[in-house]
Write an enzyme that holds these catalytic residues in place. Structure first.
Site, PDB file in Angstrom:
ATOM      1  N   SER A  11      20.120 -15.775 -12.947  1.00  0.00           N
ATOM      2  CA  SER A  11      21.404 -16.199 -12.295  1.00  0.00           C
ATOM      3  C   SER A  11      23.022 -16.182 -13.595  1.00  0.00           C
ATOM      4  O   SER A  11      23.046 -14.820 -13.646  1.00  0.00           O
ATOM      5  CB  SER A  11      20.356 -17.293 -12.712  1.00  0.00           C
ATOM      6  N   HIS A  47      22.130 -12.782  -7.514  1.00  0.00           N
ATOM      7  CA  HIS A  47      22.011 -13.779  -5.773  1.00  0.00           C
ATOM      8  C   HIS A  47      22.793 -12.774  -4.995  1.00  0.00           C
ATOM      9  O   HIS A  47      23.365 -13.624  -4.295  1.00  0.00           O
ATOM     10  CB  HIS A  47      22.436 -14.540  -6.217  1.00  0.00           C
ATOM     11  N   GLU A  74      17.594 -10.769  -6.718  1.00  0.00           N
ATOM     12  CA  GLU A  74      16.647 -11.938  -7.722  1.00  0.00           C
ATOM     13  C   GLU A  74      15.140 -11.193  -7.405  1.00  0.00           C
ATOM     14  O   GLU A  74      14.711 -10.659  -6.153  1.00  0.00           O
ATOM     15  CB  GLU A  74      16.437 -13.315  -6.324  1.00  0.00           C
TER      16      GLU A  74
END
Length: 87
Positions: A11, A47, A74
């Site tokens: 992330s 993402h 991911e």
């Protein structure tokens, strides 16, 4: 002397590895700030498919020409060893 360094992030941690970091914003107006510069001349967005972030990565690329952009999802990894890249 040779050294090997392993750096990982998911992330925001993945985005922070590059020197130009996308730190949020919208798809048509990404917030750009200074990252950790561990991956020079690159921009990472995370993402990527799940949140349909291609538009914001392209905007960041256009604002910072000459950089290589990476959209990671991911469950994926970008492995950089010198100038060699693997996913």
């Amino acid at each position: 002397m040779c050294c090997v360094m392993a750096i990982g992030g998911t992330s925001a941690g993945a985005a922070a590895i590059s020197d130009v970091m996308i730190s949020g914003g919208t798809l048509d107006a990404p917030n750009i700030m200074q990252g950790l510069a561990l991956l020079r001349d690159g921009i990472i967005d995370q993402h990527f498919s799940q949140r349909q972030r291609e538009p914001r990565l392209l905007i960041a690329m256009n604002k910072h020409p000459g950089r290589v952009v990476f959209g990671i999802d991911e469950g994926t990894a970008l492995v950089v060893h010198g100038r060699d890249l693997r996913v």
